[in-house]
Motif scaffolding. Structure first.
Motif, PDB file in Angstrom:
ATOM      1  N   GLY A  74       0.635  -1.141   0.210  1.00 33.68           N
ATOM      2  CA  GLY A  74      -0.222   0.062   0.021  1.00 33.68           C
ATOM      3  C   GLY A  74       1.233   1.277   0.127  1.00 33.68           C
ATOM      4  O   GLY A  74       0.156   2.393  -0.154  1.00 33.68           O
ATOM      5  N   SER A  75       1.852   1.057   0.197  1.00 29.87           N
ATOM      6  CA  SER A  75       3.383   2.350  -0.135  1.00 29.87           C
ATOM      7  C   SER A  75       3.219   2.687  -1.554  1.00 29.87           C
ATOM      8  O   SER A  75       2.718   2.875  -2.148  1.00 29.87           O
ATOM      9  CB  SER A  75       4.260   1.914   0.298  1.00 29.87           C
ATOM     10  N   ASN A  76       4.197   4.030  -1.611  1.00 29.70           N
ATOM     11  CA  ASN A  76       3.338   4.720  -2.505  1.00 29.70           C
ATOM     12  C   ASN A  76       4.924   4.330  -3.405  1.00 29.70           C
ATOM     13  O   ASN A  76       6.487   5.077  -4.011  1.00 29.70           O
ATOM     14  CB  ASN A  76       3.645   6.369  -2.908  1.00 29.70           C
ATOM     15  N   ASP A  77       5.429   3.379  -3.816  1.00 28.89           N
ATOM     16  CA  ASP A  77       6.169   2.421  -4.233  1.00 28.89           C
ATOM     17  C   ASP A  77       6.206   2.237  -5.807  1.00 28.89           C
ATOM     18  O   ASP A  77       5.103   2.557  -6.115  1.00 28.89           O
ATOM     19  CB  ASP A  77       6.504   0.513  -3.840  1.00 28.89           C
ATOM     20  N   ASN A  78       6.142   1.180  -6.322  1.00 26.47           N
ATOM     21  CA  ASN A  78       6.380   0.801  -7.437  1.00 26.47           C
ATOM     22  C   ASN A  78       4.926   0.750  -8.232  1.00 26.47           C
ATOM     23  O   ASN A  78       4.675   0.872  -9.622  1.00 26.47           O
ATOM     24  CB  ASN A  78       7.976   0.144  -9.131  1.00 26.47           C
ATOM     25  N   ALA A  79       4.483  -0.494  -7.399  1.00 29.88           N
ATOM     26  CA  ALA A  79       2.791  -0.933  -7.797  1.00 29.88           C
ATOM     27  C   ALA A  79       1.949   0.482  -7.290  1.00 29.88           C
ATOM     28  O   ALA A  79       0.867   0.653  -8.077  1.00 29.88           O
ATOM     29  CB  ALA A  79       2.859  -1.908  -7.074  1.00 29.88           C
ATOM     30  N   GLY A  80       2.174   1.200  -6.097  1.00 32.01           N
ATOM     31  CA  GLY A  80       1.126   1.926  -5.717  1.00 32.01           C
ATOM     32  C   GLY A  80       1.532   2.778  -6.723  1.00 32.01           C
ATOM     33  O   GLY A  80      -0.346   3.545  -7.235  1.00 32.01           O
ATOM     34  N   LYS A  81       2.748   3.575  -7.545  1.00 30.53           N
ATOM     35  CA  LYS A  81       2.002   4.716  -8.362  1.00 30.53           C
ATOM     36  C   LYS A  81       1.819   4.349  -9.705  1.00 30.53           C
ATOM     37  O   LYS A  81       2.161   5.097 -10.649  1.00 30.53           O
ATOM     38  CB  LYS A  81       3.702   5.275  -8.171  1.00 30.53           C
ATOM     39  N   SER A  82       1.246   3.204 -10.117  1.00 30.80           N
ATOM     40  CA  SER A  82       1.483   2.722 -11.752  1.00 30.80           C
ATOM     41  C   SER A  82      -0.381   2.764 -11.323  1.00 30.80           C
ATOM     42  O   SER A  82      -0.670   2.076 -11.738  1.00 30.80           O
ATOM     43  CB  SER A  82       1.919   1.347 -11.384  1.00 30.80           C
ATOM     44  N   THR A  83      -1.195   3.341 -10.110  1.00 27.94           N
ATOM     45  CA  THR A  83      -2.198   3.348 -10.235  1.00 27.94           C
ATOM     46  C   THR A  83      -2.939   4.230  -9.687  1.00 27.94           C
ATOM     47  O   THR A  83      -2.474   5.606  -9.896  1.00 27.94           O
ATOM     48  CB  THR A  83      -2.933   1.749  -8.735  1.00 27.94           C
ATOM     49  N   GLU A  84      -4.314   4.498  -9.698  1.00 22.38           N
ATOM     50  CA  GLU A  84      -5.244   5.824  -8.922  1.00 22.38           C
ATOM     51  C   GLU A  84      -5.044   6.274  -7.921  1.00 22.38           C
ATOM     52  O   GLU A  84      -5.022   7.487  -7.668  1.00 22.38           O
ATOM     53  CB  GLU A  84      -5.807   5.690  -9.464  1.00 22.38           C
ATOM     54  N   ALA A 563      -8.174   0.629  -1.482  1.00 20.16           N
ATOM     55  CA  ALA A 563      -7.493   1.455  -1.225  1.00 20.16           C
ATOM     56  C   ALA A 563      -6.479   0.976  -0.436  1.00 20.16           C
ATOM     57  O   ALA A 563      -6.330   0.913   0.719  1.00 20.16           O
ATOM     58  CB  ALA A 563      -8.716   3.053  -1.306  1.00 20.16           C
ATOM     59  N   TYR A 564      -4.838   1.655  -0.989  1.00 19.23           N
ATOM     60  CA  TYR A 564      -3.802   2.227   0.441  1.00 19.23           C
ATOM     61  C   TYR A 564      -3.459   0.361   0.700  1.00 19.23           C
ATOM     62  O   TYR A 564      -3.280   0.304   2.288  1.00 19.23           O
ATOM     63  CB  TYR A 564      -4.129   3.060   0.977  1.00 19.23           C
ATOM     64  N   GLU A 565      -4.104  -0.622   0.247  1.00 14.50           N
ATOM     65  CA  GLU A 565      -3.346  -1.956   0.482  1.00 14.50           C
ATOM     66  C   GLU A 565      -2.940  -3.029   0.093  1.00 14.50           C
ATOM     67  O   GLU A 565      -2.103  -4.032  -0.027  1.00 14.50           O
ATOM     68  CB  GLU A 565      -4.741  -2.564   1.422  1.00 14.50           C
ATOM     69  N   GLY A 566      -2.624  -2.252  -1.586  1.00 12.50           N
ATOM     70  CA  GLY A 566      -1.361  -2.760  -2.296  1.00 12.50           C
ATOM     71  C   GLY A 566      -1.742  -3.676  -3.019  1.00 12.50           C
ATOM     72  O   GLY A 566      -1.253  -4.495  -4.236  1.00 12.50           O
TER      73      GLY A 566
END
Length: 736
Positions: A74-84, A563-566
């Protein structure tokens, strides 16, 4: 092993302690690669310690970004910053400017292998460790009951390790025996179908073996995996196999198989004590918020959970969660995460429908509430207020951040117990005020340049919903181990919640064309959020008869609930939401079978979903309006242009919101204005960049390090192969 110690450490015993802190003689004969004498497994305690070591290596860790061994949390990592959820072009969505490669340029992220030089730090080292424990326990003199209890946990974690590779790469080498990392070992990639069957078999074995010890209503040791955990992960695997990513022609047998098995096994998951967390005091989404703070007793929502403690002892004893510190504002000794304006603007309204201005899900009904982007907090889904934090909202905690040397000017707010977030901003010049791609904001209440726009509040240990905080050692003066008042938190992380079990089943039911049952499951999720049957829990009337609308509603619900759970990046990839899956023919070497023929050849069109490619995510701030010194002030905490303006009472989520929100809206109208500031990047010429997830990214290429050390492994189609001078890979993830 002492059960109390086990719970205290929350599985945080590093293997060094596991293998050296016990004086038992059977642990003295340990060798490289964590080898222990086979006799160690003849003693239940010794075998349990080896299983505990698997937990240490394989449990998700909320403190780490997505990487080869850890799922996104859920962090602002590569996965999180690839979503809304977050702005900022990640490696995955920056395709035009920096396309990912294996051999040169921007390297493809390694979500497969890890370090070759340390068997503890690569994926197949973890698998080797699991296989060794399976062999050791299987050949031991333990009773069948003891063997089953322990082996079931091992088989679960082996499937978990494979799941996290297969969802990104398709087929990978299946290894079931202990293999030392020596020359001559050959493990070619298995087909994806073989990997799916292998994981399902491991999970069926795990569920069966653990049944006697865990299907007893939740009496098992909290934090350990259970029959229910295995069946929940099995549901994920079945759903992955049925999803468009792997099921290009929408093979109905996959959906029906997933639905039949998942529905039949739901009672077994419940028998392990799992269910939706509820309480009798659901005020403005408070029940939903409490889901994430239940730690002292078994939480029925926590199907697969990582436990932490709040110890501040140096070394391996402390196992702290840093999530709370990462989301709290800087004037509370945290740092804060900025939610993207895109997700804020598309969250449901109070009637459960999408805002009329949010056209992402066009087959879902628009809300009867009007949406004014200047006041995004008005009339929203109850979960909205537990997911985001705006200027003028109460967000209590327990501790005094003003004791820290760098926070003496921050307001104490009664030692945090009456903390109010006032993160409105001003600028030091009119030029900066009007920029969308630069200029420093200065936040009120001593936030200054450490201010965030709209804060991520999700999963917060809010004092108003948890009067016994999990960060029991709050100390704003402590600078060790990252310091800060929330640094030593025991807040658990749930990788699989029971809500996901229901939504996974709802998706499988919809895919199998039993939309009526899918709607029943959606209603359960909505009921816990605070909706009632009076308006059909905020769901539109045609979901039971329109498959595309029903599936769209399920994906929307997943996006909001998790949301924000990855979880969102996996959903975006499974459903090809970046481009609808219409461009696979552009991948060099892609077989004709890669062409999407199900869902009308475009999942986004079928769902009524606006593709993510071609969109931008910005960040939302609220600045002092031009009526107050033109929105300009100084650069210090006491240069706030509206310092003399009386603030309205902060919104208290413990009370009815109607009048409070209207009051805050009036205060905003008099003093603040929304400013959307650059979130995603721009070129050096300040030309906006847009999300561009390339078709070949749906299946990642294996990183060069793994290929160099695993000569028998073929590269994925669409990616360069270092074994063959950079020629196109040949492995087909869709071939059976």
């Amino acid at each position: 092993m002492n059960t109390k110690i086990f719970k205290l450490f929350g599985f945080g015993l590093m293997s060094g302690i596991v293998l050296t802190s016990c004086s038992d003689s059977f642990l003295e004969d340990k060798k490289s690669y964590d080898y222990v004498s086979p006799d160690a497994y003849n003693d239940y305690t010794g075998a349990l310690l080896r299983v505990n070591d698997i937990y240490v290596r394989c449990l998700p860790d909320v403190n780490d970004d997505i990487k080869y061994w850890n799922t996104s949390t859920g962090s602002n990592d590569n996965a999180g910053k690839s979503t809304e959820e977050y702005s900022g072009l990640s490696d995955f969505v920056n395709g035009t400017q920096n396309p990912l490669n294996v051999m040169s340029g921007t390297k493809v992220p390694d979500l497969f292998f890890g370090s070759m030089n340390n068997v503890r730090e690569n994926t197949y080292g973890h698998i080797r460790n699991i296989n060794e424990v399976i062999e050791g326990i299987s050949g031991s003199t333990l009773s069948d009951e003891e063997k089953n209890e322990l082996l079931g946990q091992c088989y679960f974690f082996r499937a978990w390790r494979y799941y996290n590779m297969v969802k990104f790469y398709g087929g990978v080498p299946i290894v079931t025996e202990v293999q030392d990392p020596v020359e001559g070992v050959v493990n070619p990639r298995n087909t994806t179908k073989e990997c799916i069957d292998f994981m399902l078999d491991d999970l069926d074995k795990a569920a069966k073996m653990m049944a006697e010890s865990t299907m007893n209503g939740g009496a098992q040791e909290y934090g350990r995996v259970t029959t229910g955990t295995a069946l929940a992960l099995k549901g994920r695997v079945l759903l992955l196999w049925a999803s468009p990513l792997f099921n290009r022609d929408n093979d109905q047998t996959r959906w029906q198989n997933a639905y039949t098995q998942m529905k039949a096994e739901l009672d077994s998951i419940k028998a392990c004590g799992y269910g939706l967390y509820t309480d009798g005091d659901n005020v403005n989404g408070s029940t939903f918020a409490r889901v994430f703070t239940q730690c002292q007793n078994a939480n029925p929502e926590a199907v697969f959970v990582t436990l932490y403690n709040n110890s501040n002892i140096d070394g391996d004893v402390a196992k702290n969660s840093r999530w709370e510190r990462s989301i709290r504002p800087a004037n509370t000794s945290g740092s804060g995460k900025t939610a993207s304006a895109m997700l804020v603007d598309m969250f449901p309204m109070a009637d459960g429908k999408r805002p009329a201005t949010a056209n992402t899900y066009t087959k879902l009904d628009a809300s009867s509430y009007s949406y004014d982007k200047e006041y995004p907090f008005m009339n929203r889904d109850p979960r909205f207020y537990r997911t985001f934090a705006f200027p003028g909202f109460r967000w209590a905690y327990q501790g005094n951040s003003t004791l820290a040397e760098d926070q003496p000017n921050s307001p104490s707010y009664n030692n945090g117990q009456d903390y109010e977030l006032w993160n409105y901003v001003w600028y030091s010049s009119e030029e900066d005020r009007d920029k969308v791609n630069g200029g420093d904001e200065y936040g009120a209440d001593n936030l200054l340049t450490d201010v965030q726009g709209v804060y991520v509040r999700k999963r917060s240990d809010d004092l108003d919903i948890n009067s016994s905080p999990l960060y029991a050692n709050f100390d704003a003066t402590n600078t060790e181990k990252g310091g800060g008042g929330f640094a030593f938190s025991a807040q658990p992380y749930m990788e699989i919640r029971y809500a996901e079990v229901l939504l996974n089943l709802a998706e499988a039911a919809c895919g199998a064309e039993d939309m009526a049952y899918a709607v029943q499951l959606l209603q359960q999720i909505r009921a816990r959020a605070g909706y009632t049957s009076e308006n059909n829990y905020g769901l539109q009337a045609n979901l039971a008869s329109d498959q595309a609308a029903c599936m769209s509603a399920i994906l929307y619900e997943r996006q909001i609930e998790f949301a924000y759970e990855g979880k969102r990046f996996d959903d975006c990839r499974r459903w090809l939401l970046y481009d609808g899956g219409q461009y696979f023919s552009q991948i060099d070497g892609a077989p004709s079978a890669w062409t999407l023929t199900g869902w009308g050849g475009n999942t986004c069109t079928w769902l009524g979903f606006t593709p993510l490619n071609g969109q931008r995510r910005e960040n939302m701030y609220f600045r002092v309006n031009n009526d107050h010194s033109n929105g300009v002030g100084g650069t210090t905490y006491d240069s706030d242009p509206i310092a003399d303006v009386e603030r309205c009472a902060a919104v208290d989520l413990r009370e009815d919101l109607t009048t409070q929100l209207e009051t805050l809206k009036t205060w905003y109208a008099d003093n603040l204005v929304r400013k959307d500031k650059k979130g995603d990047g721009q070129t050096s010429q300040q030309v906006d960049l847009y999300i561009n997830f390339l078709p070949r990214y749906y299946f990642l290429g294996l990183p060069q390090g793994a290929l160099n050390n695993m000569a028998s492994v073929d590269q994925t189609i669409g990616w360069e192969d270092p074994h063959n001078g950079g020629a196109n890979g040949t492995f087909d993830p869709l071939a059976e």
